[in-house]
Every structure is written in C-alpha cells, then in structure tokens.
Design a protein around this motif. Sequence first.
Motif, short mmCIF file in Angstrom:
data_model
loop_
_atom_site.label_atom_id
_atom_site.label_comp_id
_atom_site.label_asym_id
_atom_site.label_seq_id
_atom_site.Cartn_x
_atom_site.Cartn_y
_atom_site.Cartn_z
N GLU A 36 49.59 46.22 37.41
CA GLU A 36 48.57 45.46 38.14
C GLU A 36 49.17 44.20 38.74
O GLU A 36 48.83 43.82 39.87
CB GLU A 36 47.40 45.10 37.23
CG GLU A 36 46.56 46.28 36.82
CD GLU A 36 45.54 45.91 35.75
OE1 GLU A 36 44.34 46.14 36.01
OE2 GLU A 36 45.94 45.38 34.68
N SER A 37 50.04 43.55 38.01
CA SER A 37 50.66 42.33 38.51
C SER A 37 51.56 42.60 39.71
O SER A 37 51.57 41.83 40.67
CB SER A 37 51.46 41.64 37.39
OG SER A 37 50.59 41.13 36.41
N GLU A 54 37.71 33.84 45.21
CA GLU A 54 38.77 33.81 44.19
C GLU A 54 39.69 32.63 44.47
O GLU A 54 40.58 32.70 45.31
CB GLU A 54 39.58 35.12 44.25
CG GLU A 54 40.66 35.21 43.23
CD GLU A 54 41.47 36.47 43.41
OE1 GLU A 54 42.67 36.40 43.15
OE2 GLU A 54 40.92 37.50 43.79
N VAL A 57 51.47 35.80 41.26
CA VAL A 57 51.42 36.83 40.22
C VAL A 57 52.53 37.85 40.46
O VAL A 57 53.23 38.26 39.53
CB VAL A 57 50.03 37.51 40.17
CG1 VAL A 57 50.04 38.69 39.20
CG2 VAL A 57 48.95 36.50 39.78
N ARG A 58 52.71 38.26 41.71
CA ARG A 58 53.76 39.23 42.04
C ARG A 58 55.16 38.68 41.75
O ARG A 58 56.05 39.40 41.30
CB ARG A 58 53.65 39.65 43.50
CG ARG A 58 52.37 40.44 43.75
CD ARG A 58 52.31 41.01 45.12
NE ARG A 58 53.25 42.13 45.18
CZ ARG A 58 53.88 42.50 46.29
NH1 ARG A 58 53.68 41.87 47.42
NH2 ARG A 58 54.71 43.51 46.26
N GLN A 87 46.91 41.07 32.33
CA GLN A 87 46.85 42.39 32.95
C GLN A 87 48.20 43.08 32.79
O GLN A 87 49.18 42.47 32.40
CB GLN A 87 46.44 42.29 34.43
CG GLN A 87 47.41 41.56 35.31
CD GLN A 87 46.87 41.34 36.73
OE1 GLN A 87 45.69 41.53 36.99
NE2 GLN A 87 47.73 40.97 37.64
N MET A 143 46.10 35.27 35.19
CA MET A 143 45.94 36.64 35.69
C MET A 143 47.08 37.51 35.20
O MET A 143 46.86 38.60 34.69
CB MET A 143 45.88 36.63 37.22
CG MET A 143 44.64 35.99 37.80
SD MET A 143 44.76 35.73 39.60
CE MET A 143 44.91 37.41 40.18
N PHE A 144 48.30 37.04 35.38
CA PHE A 144 49.51 37.78 35.00
C PHE A 144 49.51 38.09 33.51
O PHE A 144 49.82 39.21 33.10
CB PHE A 144 50.73 36.95 35.39
CG PHE A 144 52.03 37.48 34.88
CD1 PHE A 144 52.61 38.60 35.43
CD2 PHE A 144 52.68 36.85 33.83
CE1 PHE A 144 53.82 39.09 34.96
CE2 PHE A 144 53.89 37.32 33.36
CZ PHE A 144 54.46 38.44 33.92
N SER A 151 49.36 43.02 42.70
CA SER A 151 48.39 41.94 42.93
C SER A 151 48.45 41.42 44.37
O SER A 151 49.51 41.42 44.99
CB SER A 151 48.67 40.79 41.97
OG SER A 151 47.80 39.71 42.22
N GLU A 152 47.32 40.96 44.86
CA GLU A 152 47.29 40.30 46.16
C GLU A 152 47.71 38.84 46.05
O GLU A 152 47.92 38.17 47.05
CB GLU A 152 45.90 40.41 46.79
CG GLU A 152 45.56 41.81 47.22
CD GLU A 152 44.24 41.91 47.95
OE1 GLU A 152 43.71 40.87 48.38
OE2 GLU A 152 43.75 43.02 48.10
N ASN A 153 47.84 38.34 44.83
CA ASN A 153 48.26 36.97 44.60
C ASN A 153 49.79 36.94 44.53
O ASN A 153 50.39 37.51 43.63
CB ASN A 153 47.65 36.45 43.29
CG ASN A 153 47.95 35.00 43.03
OD1 ASN A 153 49.09 34.57 43.13
ND2 ASN A 153 46.93 34.26 42.68
#
Length: 169
Positions: free
Chosen positions: A110-111, A77, A119-120, A106, A102-103, A114-116
């Motif tokens: 989920e955001s 990813e 995005v968080r 979703q 991604m943000f 997120s592991e990103n």
Amino acid sequence: MSWSGMRSKLENEYLAASLRGHIQYYATSYSQCPDHEGRAAIRLDGKEIIAGCYYNNWLKAALFPRDARYERRMKEEMAFMDDTAVQLGVFDQQSFYRAFSMFDNQSIEESLASENMLVRIFAILDRRVGKRRLEKIRQGIEGEEKTFREFFAIRAAAEGMAAEGEREG
C-alpha cells in the motif's frame, strides 16, 4: 509518537541495511513561531535530497499548480503530498508526521502504491523492499515521478544494482 521515536523507526527499524548511516530523516518545529511550524528533510550523507518548510507554502503558492483535483485532495486529506509539492518544498514537519503515520499503519504494498510521495519515499527506502521487488519497480520506472525515480536510484545504487538512466541530473 514523538519525532525522535518516528526517526528511530525510520532509520533503524524500516531503513534498508544498505542505507543505514547514509540516510537521515530530519524534522523540527520553530519554537519562536506562534504556531510552532517548521521544516523537514531527507538527507543522503549529510546532503539534503528533499527539504520542505511550512513557509514555502506562502513563497511558492504562485508556482504551485492548483487544479480541481489538488484542491479537493487538500480539503479531504491534509497529508496529500504529490511530486510537485515535494519538489517545491511545499511540505513541513507535520506532513512528515502524517506521512509516517500512514506508512507505519499500512502494508509495504500500500505504501509503494500511495498517492502521497513522502509515503512512497519511505517505502522505497524500506528494508522490506528487496532486490526482486526493486527489479519489478525498475521495469516501470520511466513512468514514475522524478522524485520517486531519484530515491529509487539511491536505493538501487546502495543495493549494488546498476541504475543507469534512472537518476537525472
């Protein structure tokens, strides 16, 4: 979507009303570079809170912890951005674009999970995160990464919530 379209959505459609005019998203490509790489940043009242540049990957590679998990995620990813990558500025405008995609595609739940990290960050500044959800997040904030705690403190302060102890430095 163009960067100006992404920025407009982030600053006008998604950004909490309390932060409008205070948070700015920035991304640029260097047209003179053969690969058009660039940099990205999030600013609070004109001061960069986080900033990254493609060329930081080369400059800070020796400092970046590259364990098996990190190597696997980078292969699987390309949009993976953890707290260490954000703190070291080992991201660029392409990372912003992927994180926004991604943000934008979703749910806010989920955001936030997120592991990103990018995005968080987009999520904690989002208008769909209200005071009740911020209070829930505050209860577990000590276990969160430094960068997320910093952006939580910015959001909490903007909402008039006491953020004692959440913001370091």
